[in-house]
Design a protein around this motif. Sequence first.
Motif, PDB file in Angstrom:
ATOM      1  N   ARG A 487       0.814  -1.224   0.000  1.00  7.40           N
ATOM      2  CA  ARG A 487       0.000   0.000   0.000  1.00  7.40           C
ATOM      3  C   ARG A 487       0.845   1.270   0.000  1.00  7.40           C
ATOM      4  O   ARG A 487       0.553   2.200  -0.775  1.00  7.40           O
ATOM      5  CB  ARG A 487      -0.945  -0.024   1.202  1.00  7.40           C
ATOM      6  N   PRO A 488       1.893   1.360   0.832  1.00  2.00           N
ATOM      7  CA  PRO A 488       2.700   2.599   0.840  1.00  2.00           C
ATOM      8  C   PRO A 488       3.294   2.903  -0.538  1.00  2.00           C
ATOM      9  O   PRO A 488       3.344   4.051  -0.948  1.00  2.00           O
ATOM     10  CB  PRO A 488       3.787   2.295   1.866  1.00  2.00           C
ATOM     11  N   LYS A 489       3.713   1.861  -1.244  1.00  2.00           N
ATOM     12  CA  LYS A 489       4.298   2.093  -2.569  1.00  2.00           C
ATOM     13  C   LYS A 489       3.257   2.653  -3.537  1.00  2.00           C
ATOM     14  O   LYS A 489       3.533   3.560  -4.326  1.00  2.00           O
ATOM     15  CB  LYS A 489       4.863   0.776  -3.107  1.00  2.00           C
ATOM     16  N   VAL A 490       2.037   2.099  -3.464  1.00  2.00           N
ATOM     17  CA  VAL A 490       0.966   2.577  -4.341  1.00  2.00           C
ATOM     18  C   VAL A 490       0.671   4.050  -4.063  1.00  2.00           C
ATOM     19  O   VAL A 490       0.566   4.869  -4.981  1.00  2.00           O
ATOM     20  CB  VAL A 490      -0.307   1.733  -4.152  1.00  2.00           C
ATOM     21  N   GLU A 491       0.591   4.403  -2.750  1.00  2.00           N
ATOM     22  CA  GLU A 491       0.269   5.786  -2.394  1.00  2.00           C
ATOM     23  C   GLU A 491       1.419   6.714  -2.747  1.00  2.00           C
ATOM     24  O   GLU A 491       1.207   7.861  -3.186  1.00  2.00           O
ATOM     25  CB  GLU A 491      -0.065   5.863  -0.911  1.00  2.00           C
ATOM     26  N   ALA A 492       2.639   6.225  -2.584  1.00  4.57           N
ATOM     27  CA  ALA A 492       3.810   7.056  -2.900  1.00  4.57           C
ATOM     28  C   ALA A 492       3.884   7.338  -4.391  1.00  4.57           C
ATOM     29  O   ALA A 492       4.220   8.445  -4.818  1.00  4.57           O
ATOM     30  CB  ALA A 492       5.086   6.349  -2.439  1.00  4.57           C
ATOM     31  N   ASP A 493       3.555   6.318  -5.220  1.00  8.83           N
ATOM     32  CA  ASP A 493       3.572   6.527  -6.671  1.00  8.83           C
ATOM     33  C   ASP A 493       2.591   7.607  -7.088  1.00  8.83           C
ATOM     34  O   ASP A 493       2.838   8.377  -8.017  1.00  8.83           O
ATOM     35  CB  ASP A 493       3.235   5.229  -7.396  1.00  8.83           C
ATOM     36  N   ASN A 494       1.472   7.691  -6.404  1.00  6.03           N
ATOM     37  CA  ASN A 494       0.465   8.682  -6.773  1.00  6.03           C
ATOM     38  C   ASN A 494       0.828  10.090  -6.319  1.00  6.03           C
ATOM     39  O   ASN A 494       0.300  11.063  -6.832  1.00  6.03           O
ATOM     40  CB  ASN A 494      -0.894   8.291  -6.190  1.00  6.03           C
ATOM     41  N   LYS A 495       1.748  10.215  -5.330  1.00  8.81           N
ATOM     42  CA  LYS A 495       2.188  11.532  -4.880  1.00  8.81           C
ATOM     43  C   LYS A 495       3.079  12.207  -5.903  1.00  8.81           C
ATOM     44  O   LYS A 495       3.338  13.402  -5.825  1.00  8.81           O
ATOM     45  CB  LYS A 495       2.933  11.410  -3.552  1.00  8.81           C
ATOM     46  N   THR A 496       3.563  11.468  -6.870  1.00 13.10           N
ATOM     47  CA  THR A 496       4.411  12.059  -7.911  1.00 13.10           C
ATOM     48  C   THR A 496       3.586  12.809  -8.943  1.00 13.10           C
ATOM     49  O   THR A 496       4.127  13.426  -9.851  1.00 13.10           O
ATOM     50  CB  THR A 496       5.224  10.955  -8.622  1.00 13.10           C
ATOM     51  N   GLU A 497       2.233  12.681  -8.835  1.00 18.57           N
ATOM     52  CA  GLU A 497       1.372  13.412  -9.771  1.00 18.57           C
ATOM     53  C   GLU A 497       1.604  14.923  -9.632  1.00 18.57           C
ATOM     54  O   GLU A 497       2.020  15.410  -8.571  1.00 18.57           O
ATOM     55  CB  GLU A 497      -0.105  13.100  -9.462  1.00 18.57           C
ATOM     56  N   LYS A 498       1.317  15.687 -10.677  1.00 20.34           N
ATOM     57  CA  LYS A 498       1.495  17.158 -10.638  1.00 20.34           C
ATOM     58  C   LYS A 498       0.637  17.755  -9.541  1.00 20.34           C
ATOM     59  O   LYS A 498      -0.470  17.287  -9.257  1.00 20.34           O
ATOM     60  CB  LYS A 498       1.104  17.752 -11.984  1.00 20.34           C
ATOM     61  N   ASP A 499       1.142  18.774  -8.912  1.00 25.61           N
ATOM     62  CA  ASP A 499       0.458  19.398  -7.779  1.00 25.61           C
ATOM     63  C   ASP A 499      -0.893  19.971  -8.149  1.00 25.61           C
ATOM     64  O   ASP A 499      -1.770  20.120  -7.287  1.00 25.61           O
ATOM     65  CB  ASP A 499       1.322  20.512  -7.170  1.00 25.61           C
TER      66      ASP A 499
END
Length: 595
Positions: A487-499
């Motif tokens: 789960r942390p990896k999935v959420e971390a990948d989505n934080k790379t989205e543009k602000d």
Amino acid sequence: MDKFLKVVNEIQDSFSTVGASPDIIKLPQIVVVGSQSTGKSSVLESIVRKDFLPRGCGIVTRRPLIIQITQDLSLSQPMGSLLHDPDTWYYDFEEISREIIKNTDKVCGSNKGISHEPITIKVVSPDLPTLTLVDLPGVTKNPVGDQPDDIEKQTVDLVMKYAENPHSIILAVSPGNVDIANSEAIKIARQVDPTGERTIAVITKVDLMEKTEENMNVLQGKTLPIKLGIVGVINRNQKQIDEDLSIEDSLEKESDYFRTNFSYVADQMGTVHLTNRLCNILMNHVKNCLPELVMRVAEQRRVQEEVLQQLGPPVEDKMGMLADYIRIFCQTFDDEISGRSCPRDETGGMALREVFEKLVCEELEKIKLPDNIEKDIEIEIRKTSGPKPALFTPNIVFSNLASKIISIFQFPVKISIKVSSEIVTDIITTTGRDVLSSYPNLKREVHQIAMNILQEKLKKAEGFIKDYMTLEVTYINTNHKLFTLNRPKVEADNKTEKDNTPFEQKNVKIIKNLLDLYLGIIRNQMTDVIPKCVMCFLVNEFNEVLHKNLIKQLYHADKIEALIMEDPTIEEKRQRAMRMLSALQKAEVMTSVLE
């Protein structure tokens, strides 16, 4: 040399006596072929020098007649008998004719049908050489009177059965007043012996032949490729028979005719020459065929022994036999699943593994998130957020969507269980066929009981899967080790989205990826659970109660007679194999004295 022919006759008799056919060992013999009314019977009566064959219109010879002539110098006159009544000897050969008609009608009926079952006629004479001939029904082109419509096919099939034997000498009888190129006998001989290596031709009614150069060439063997020669004969015509011209007088007239009209080939023509020629051909042929005959007899004896071994002995202890068959059925089923001691290349266990590895794995692998999942996530978020925009996504959104997605697994899971049950059904059927085929009543009862047990276990398996699916839907385990680990990896990948990506859109992507993660976990669990469910209920539990239920429901004294009632065809096959084996064993003894 006579001893070789006598042994062949004894082998023929040993088969006929037990109602078996010697076709399987392909005895060397002379078979007489020709169309109807070509004079075959007259030729044979001239050889035997007795009137002993039925005469009349249409098909007179309706069964193969095996004529065994044996020389016995101690006799003062010839006598004859028939193998089906070996103790009765006839000095009046017309009685033999009447007995042939009587026995033919008994087997074939009074119409003009034919039979492949032979009649063996034994002739013992001080004047005749040892010789055996097989007279076959004349080929009939067109049915007459009450003859069957397919009479031509019937007669040709019977003649071909004997002529196709590579160890048969073909005595092809053709009338001299018909172009030999159109002879039915020559046509049949060419079909099975195109080089003429085992054909001898007899031309009857030579006195009616035109004395042309072409006909002279035929008699001298210059026209047809017949390696064993061509012999012309002159038989008594119907007028001479009605006037009581004896066969001896007829032979004298025949000899005079050839000396007068065909002096250059007279020593190669006539019934006496034909008889001697046939004796020499057959004796040499039998002697040459003996080594192969010995091998064929030994080979067929082994074949019949194997047949008897496969059929097994008649049942005596039926209760013990029933218990044995139940045990063997259960053991064979278990072996089919496990692969132990199974003779087939593909076992039922292998088929189940195919289901587990291909159907289950491949079908579950095809299950993906729906194409409109993002739209469903948005709707679910809005439903749970009420009138205000969501600052965070409630767990209920994930749980509701995960529950819906899990339901997608129901169809492929049910199909996997159904296909597995069909495979087990096939194993039950195959095992019954392999083990219980001799006892159709027992096979039917065992199959019914086994299928009842399988249906019971199938319901348990389907119930288990239904409950398991309910458990998965009821509690969405977000604390599952694989889920918490990834789960942390999935959420971390989505934080790379543009602000500048809207908050709700980011949440939709996070939930979608988490649902895909959870979907994989459920897929892995189902891939593991389905084979265990099948093996637990459809195989192991089924196997555990199979023997007990079969014994409980079948092992009763009042049922035993009906259950262990052998298929009538099995007993027929056993008796036939025993008769054949008996004849072959006698044949081995007979041929051994000649080696």
